[in-house]
Design an enzyme around this catalytic site. Structure first.
Site, short mmCIF file in Angstrom:
data_model
loop_
_atom_site.label_atom_id
_atom_site.label_comp_id
_atom_site.label_asym_id
_atom_site.label_seq_id
_atom_site.Cartn_x
_atom_site.Cartn_y
_atom_site.Cartn_z
N GLU A 167 0.80 -1.36 0.23
CA GLU A 167 0.06 -0.05 -0.12
C GLU A 167 0.84 1.29 0.03
O GLU A 167 0.59 2.30 -0.57
CB GLU A 167 -0.93 -0.03 1.16
CG GLU A 167 -2.23 -1.03 1.08
CD GLU A 167 -1.62 -2.36 1.66
OE1 GLU A 167 -0.54 -2.65 2.05
OE2 GLU A 167 -2.57 -3.34 1.67
N HIS A 189 -11.20 -4.96 10.59
CA HIS A 189 -11.67 -5.08 9.16
C HIS A 189 -13.34 -4.26 9.32
O HIS A 189 -14.09 -4.70 8.40
CB HIS A 189 -11.95 -6.37 8.44
CG HIS A 189 -10.60 -6.92 8.23
ND1 HIS A 189 -9.79 -7.43 8.98
CD2 HIS A 189 -10.04 -7.33 6.93
CE1 HIS A 189 -8.65 -8.05 8.75
NE2 HIS A 189 -9.01 -7.84 7.41
#
Lengths: 335, 351
Positions: free
Chosen positions: B78, B147
């Site tokens: 990322e 998450h």
């Protein structure tokens, strides 16, 4: 020092001229920085406040890179950016003005010496170790997608090679054959931590093998070897052959930042003898292409240019505090 | 910048919705597709955005339409690919980068808040970073603490990023169009529960009418999702759905709830907040982000600064300051559920 046959006398003199220009600039900033911080040392005082990381000793890296780049190529630098900025053609007046925090500076006084951006020559820097590498990938990506042969050079210190951003960037650049040249300036020190205490391998160049790209280490801060290594890497990148990694064993002549007493540094005694500028001056003198008068002329010309930039900075207006919120967004201050 | 002609026509900001219905996910994809047709500098990059089509269907079909040169799967790096987006944006491209779950910001935040968000300011306005960073937010399906977060308040706290949070298909398309065209970096946060996915519980409002042609929902403009006179619920994202459900239920009892859908967190539409609360005198902030030091406090401060002494009621329904639990009953004990919202409204209007 390896003599590169491809280098003409003019090229070699140009390398030295660039090194002298950079040193002259750093010495002028050193002078201005310390001129008004007494009594004692107050880092926030004076016309040039804040941290100041000067690159004296690392001029060969900048000169060796700059010789191969055109103004359309990109370069991302670190918290110690002045030498590569000058070698890449960043406007010296605007850079000096930014260091003095003036409205005429590269960032209108919003950035400072660690955050210099000159879109005219696609130059930027980041004060966060290793984090200047990923944006260089994007510049290279844009150049590649546009079908040009422009390249991006990402400069980082040896400490950056232990950060995740370094490894992610090498993998992605290699995977997509991006036209990037990663240049590691190994100046032996991550502030006070010696390389031997931070890095698992004797040469970061070997890490290139982990990403399937060429890795080269240049010893002895040798400007002509740097020039040759960067030249080959730039050629590869322009030809679409992908990225390269170069590590240069360079020299931090002064402290990590100004005000650093360097009590941790056992190698200080030998440092002046490793200064690359007298070393290369002697090399070119011995080769018969430089004499004392010509060297003095280089210094004088550099001084004229640098003092012009310093004078421009000091005579420029300060930013208006009422404008502190400008430039957060393109249309102005946020609500 | 490309000036390639487009066959589609352009609608004014916030046109009539028309009759064609799309899921939020399809509305987002349509916006990206239209901008990719209009501007060849737009590209999409992220993890599983290609043949998978985005884990939450935010890029479905784009690979087939535009090919792998413009819809690009990345390694799980990322920092590298968000940084790449920044560099590409600096050079004039318009990247749409997906961070798969917003919870993953921890591995790449330096590129986001120290680079993407600051370059324009540090350069004195000389360097623009026109990129979109889109990411999935929210819980409610037992995905656990890493998450399920919303985190819009975290990005909003840090200067230099616009933060948009659509709640429905119409806004999802219009805000995506505006985000891609914006010359500023925009964080685009879509709640998984509003996407209209076939494999996740969804509110009927996840499917809605969307104009076919391109249009913008202006960044920084809230919407009165339901007019009312007794109490103002200021909210966003999936909580808009819950708040509207509660408002409809309580209307039968004569409780008249106004629902403000913020749509954008940065810049915050403070005028819309103050206008509503000035009318009702009662404020409830419903926010699926963590309660303390975040959006709910900012909304309340906005009202308090504008009308000191003028508030008859202030409360908030947010996630108490705890990691999102896994077990269903535990998770729903901390989420801003319709039941919690209803209780807050009843308390606000109790005499």
């Amino acid at each position: 020092m390896t003599v590169q046959s491809a280098l003409s006398a003019t090229d070699r003199l140009e390398l030295l001229r660039m090194m002298v220009l950079i040193r002259t600039f750093e010495e002028a900033i050193l002078r201005e920085y310390h001129a008004d911080k007494s009594p004692g040392f107050d880092i926030g005082a004076g016309l040039v406040p804040g941290e100041m990381h000067l690159a004296a000793g690392q001029e060969p890296v900048a000169a060796g890179i700059g010789a191969h780049l055109s103004l359309g190529d990109a370069l991302t630098a670190t918290h110690r950016p002045h030498h590569v900025a000058i070698a890449h053609g960043v406007d010296m007046r605007k850079m000096a003005a930014e260091i003095f925090g003036r409205e005429t500076g590269l960032g209108r006084g919003r950035g400072g010496h660690m955050h210099l951006f000159d879109p005219e020559v696609h130059f930027s820097c980041s004060g966060i170790v290793a984090e200047g590498l990923p944006p260089a990938l994007g510049q290279a990506f844009a150049f590649q997608r546009a079908g040009t042969d422009r390249v991006a050079v990402a400069v980082a210190g040896e400490g950056a090679a232990n950060a995740g951003a370094f490894h992610e960037s090498l993998n992605l650049a290699a995977l997509w054959k991006l036209p990037v040249i990663f240049v590691i300036e190994d100046n032996d020190w991550g502030i006070s931590v010696p390389r031997s205490a931070s890095t698992s391998v004797p040469s970061n160049a070997v890490r290139a093998a982990g990403y399937g790209i060429p890795g080269t280490r240049v010893e002895d801060n040798a400007v002509e070897d740097i020039w040759a290594a960067v030249g080959e890497a730039v050629r590869r990148a322009r030809a679409g052959e992908g990225p390269s990694l170069i590590e240069v064993h360079t020299l931090r002549l002064w402290g990590h930042f100004e005000g650093d007493a360097q009590g941790y540094r056992g190698d200080l005694e030998g440092v002046p003898g490793r200064d690359p500028i007298p070393t290369y001056q002697k090399h070119l003198t011995d080769a018969g292409i430089l004499d004392d008068a010509a060297f003095a002329e280089m210094g004088a010309a550099a001084s004229t240019r640098v003092e012009d930039a310093i004078a421009f900075a000091k005579s420029s207006p300060l930013p208006d505090p009422a404008d502190a919120l400008k430039y957060v967004f393109t249309e102005g201050a946020q609500s | 910048m490309s000036t390639a002609p487009t066959t589609r026509t352009e609608l004014p900001s916030e046109p009539e919705a028309g009759r064609r219905k799309l899921s939020t996910a399809k509305a987002m994809v349509e916006a990206i597709s239209q901008q990719m047709h209009t501007d060849e500098q737009v590209f999409v990059m992220g993890e599983d955005v290609g043949s998978y089509g985005g884990i939450f269907s935010s890029t479905t079909g784009l690979l087939d339409e535009f090919g792998p040169e413009r819809v690009i799967d990345t390694p799980i790096s990322e920092t590298a690919f968000i940084g790449l987006g920044i560099g590409a944006a600096v050079e004039g491209m318009r990247p749409v980068i997906e961070l798969m779950f917003v919870d993953f910001f921890g591995v790449c935040m330096d590129q986001i808040y120290n680079h993407m968000a600051k370059i324009h300011y540090e350069s004195g306005g000389n360097v623009r970073v026109p990129m979109v960073l889109m990411s999935a937010t929210g819980g409610g399906y037992s995905d656990g603490a890493q998450h399920s977060q919303c985190l819009w308040g975290t990005f909003a706290h840090l200067p230099g990023m616009k933060v948009v949070v659509p709640s429905n298909p119409y806004d999802a398309k219009g805000l995506m169009t505006a985000a891609i065209r914006s010359d500023d970096p925009v964080i685009y946060l879509f709640h998984k529960g509003i996407m209209g996915l076939g494999w996740m519980k969804k509110n009927q409002r996840s499917i809605g009418a969307v104009p076919t042609d391109a249009y913008e929902v202006p960044i920084g403009k809230a919407r009165v999702a339901r007019e009312g006179s007794d109490v103002s619920i200021v909210t966003l994202s999936l909580s808009v759905h819950h708040s509207l459900d509660v408002a409809e239920k309580l209307a039968a009892e004569g409780i008249d709830v106004e629902v403000i859908d913020l749509r954008t967190v940065v810049p915050l539409d403070r005028e819309a907040i103050v206008a509503s609360v000035s009318k009702t005198g009662r404020l409830i902030v419903v926010d699926e982000d963590y309660q303390s030091f975040g959006l709910s406090g900012e909304v309340i401060a906005t009202a308090a600064e504008a009308m000191p002494g003028g508030l008859k009621h202030v409360s908030r329904v947010a996630v108490p300051d705890v990691p999102i639990p896994y077990a269903r009953d535990l998770e729903y004990a901390v989420l801003p559920t319709p039941a919690r919202i209803e209780a807050a409204v009843r308390k606000a209007v109790a005499r």
